[in-house]
Design an enzyme around this catalytic site. Structure first.
Site, PDB file in Angstrom:
ATOM      1  CG  ASN A 268      40.508  61.310  86.456  1.00  0.00           C
ATOM      2  OD1 ASN A 268      40.236  62.492  86.376  1.00  0.00           O
ATOM      3  ND2 ASN A 268      39.633  60.402  86.875  1.00  0.00           N
ATOM      4  CD  GLU A 301      36.379  58.312  79.282  1.00  0.00           C
ATOM      5  OE1 GLU A 301      37.251  59.188  79.417  1.00  0.00           O
ATOM      6  OE2 GLU A 301      35.219  58.585  78.917  1.00  0.00           O
ATOM      7  CG  HIS A 304      40.228  61.232  76.522  1.00  0.00           C
ATOM      8  ND1 HIS A 304      40.324  62.361  75.740  1.00  0.00           N
ATOM      9  CD2 HIS A 304      38.900  61.033  76.730  1.00  0.00           C
ATOM     10  CE1 HIS A 304      39.116  62.817  75.487  1.00  0.00           C
ATOM     11  NE2 HIS A 304      38.229  62.029  76.058  1.00  0.00           N
ATOM     12  CD  GLU A 323      35.694  64.579  75.483  1.00  0.00           C
ATOM     13  OE1 GLU A 323      35.382  63.514  74.908  1.00  0.00           O
ATOM     14  OE2 GLU A 323      36.134  64.608  76.638  1.00  0.00           O
TER      15      GLU A 323
END
EC number: 3.4.11.14
Length: 402
Positions: A268, A301, A304, A323
């Site tokens: 997120n 993460e 990302h 990914e």
């Protein structure tokens, strides 16, 4: 009986409507949570007059307004999977939807759920539709604000994406926090966490001289086990600048570590959420392998932020792009900070032990299938996606300076 619909790659078309800004308000409660979404809508295709179909699941619709006027029931339809506005206004308009949800009953752990006293979200891939009615697809990107209200004793920490721009006390023992994310994102990257957590705080100075506040939130008893995670985060930020020229783009970066997160880890925007076993470590119990795994998953993460968040998918058939590239980046990161040969052997060993058997069985699928019924089946033990050869990627110039 309502059956899931098969989605085909060949049927993709651009959305008829775009969402420019999304202002969310959550009133958290033990029995129910009220969600108000205010959305600025614009035509995705010039002159469109088609109905506006919004995804929704397990929601109770309380009201819907267009340009401040409540819609009459003959102007929209509701079924178990959609809210459809039959004749939207031409041009730009504002839409306000109020829904009621029940996070304490949400055992799917998709959308907003409540567990061990804390609220948490998981919206990848299609969980946002369990929070409010929305075009739950990655090519609908908008700027978000999020105001969270809750009991100050039960939920002293209120977190969402972006920068914290306002907070304060309310009547009745409640308080609020207002968050703003200045960058457009798809709804699957929305996050909310509320509960009794404590944080380890540090900072990082970016290559352009900006100071970024770093916070890792966890239940109080686990806070001493987060020191390696903070080290890993700072190393990942430094590495991404030096190798790919990618600088973090906000003033605050939060990580939440909770024991009952269902996804393992989630990127997120600016509010990464991790399952405890992937992050916590103490010298008394952790092995070298544990420390290496934490370094890799924290890096993954964080990376990302650019490969997946700022540059995202058109549709879920492109999952392999975000990914696969991010797995490559975390493999390179771990290789640079450790031993490249050992890392490569470990990665191949995992593929042989876990991914190859799946690829030889009934769950095998290409990295870009032609259709799906449930998006969750795309994900595999290796994010379905470590199919790119590292040497090939380096030779194609995917590292800065190559």
């Amino acid at each position: 009986m309502d059956h899931p619909k098969e989605i085909f790659l060949k049927d993709y078309k651009k959305p008829d409507y775009l969402f420019d800004t999304v202002d969310l308000e959550f009133q958290l409660g033990d029995e129910k949570t009220m969600v108000t979404s205010k959305i600025a809508v614009s035509p995705g295709n010039e002159g469109t007059s088609s109905p506006l179909a919004l995804h929704g699941c397990d929601l109770k619709l309380l009201s819907i307004k267009i340009n401040g006027t409540e819609l009459k029931s003959d102007k929209y339809t509701v079924d178990p999977r959609h809210l459809t506005i039959l004749t939207p206004p031409a041009g730009v308009f504002n839409m306000e939807i109020v829904t009621e949800i029940y996070p304490q009953l949400n055992t799917s752990l998709e959308g907003l759920y409540r567990s061990t006293g804390n609220f948490c979200t998981q919206c990848e891939a299609e969980g946002f539709r369990k929070i409010t009615y929305f075009q739950d697809r990655p090519d609908v990107m908008a700027k978000y604000t999020c105001r969270i209200e809750g009991d100050k004793t039960l939920y002293p920490v209120l977190l969402s994406n972006g920068n914290l721009i306002e907070q304060g006390d309310l009547e009745g023992g409640k308080h609020y926090a207002l968050w703003e994310d200045p960058f457009k994102k798809p709804c699957y990257l929305f996050a909310l966490v509320a509960g009794q957590l404590e944080c380890r705080e540090d900072s990082f100075v970016t290559c352009s001289g900006r100071k970024v506040t770093l916070r890792i939130w966890t239940p109080a008893q686990d806070l001493p086990k987060t020191s390696h995670a903070m080290y890993s985060l700072k190393e990942a930020m430094k590495w991404d600048e030096e190798v790919f020229g990618l600088e973090y783009d906000l003033d605050l970066f939060n990580i939440v570590v909770v024991p009952d997160f269902n996804m393992g880890a989630m990127e997120n925007k600016s509010l990464n959420v991790f399952q405890s076993r992937l992050v916590l470590a103490s010298p008394e119990a952790a092995t070298d392998g544990d420390y290496a795994a934490i370094l890799g998953v924290i890096g993954h993460e964080y990376f990302h932020n650019w490969t997946g968040n700022r540059v995202t998918c058109r549709d879920w058939f492109q999952l392999t792009l975000k990914e696969g590239l991010t797995v490559f980046r975390d493999q390179e990161f771990s290789s640079d900070l450790g031993c490249r040969t050992v890392k490569r052997i470990a990665d191949v060993s995992k593929l042989r032990s876990y991914q190859f058997p799946q690829d030889a069985g009934p769950m095998a699928h290409p990295i870009r299938p032609l259709s799906y019924i449930k998006m969750d089946n795309f994900y595999t033990d290796e994010h379905s996606l470590v199919t790119l050869n590292v040497d090939d990627m380096v030779s194609h110039g995917l590292r800065k300076g190559c």
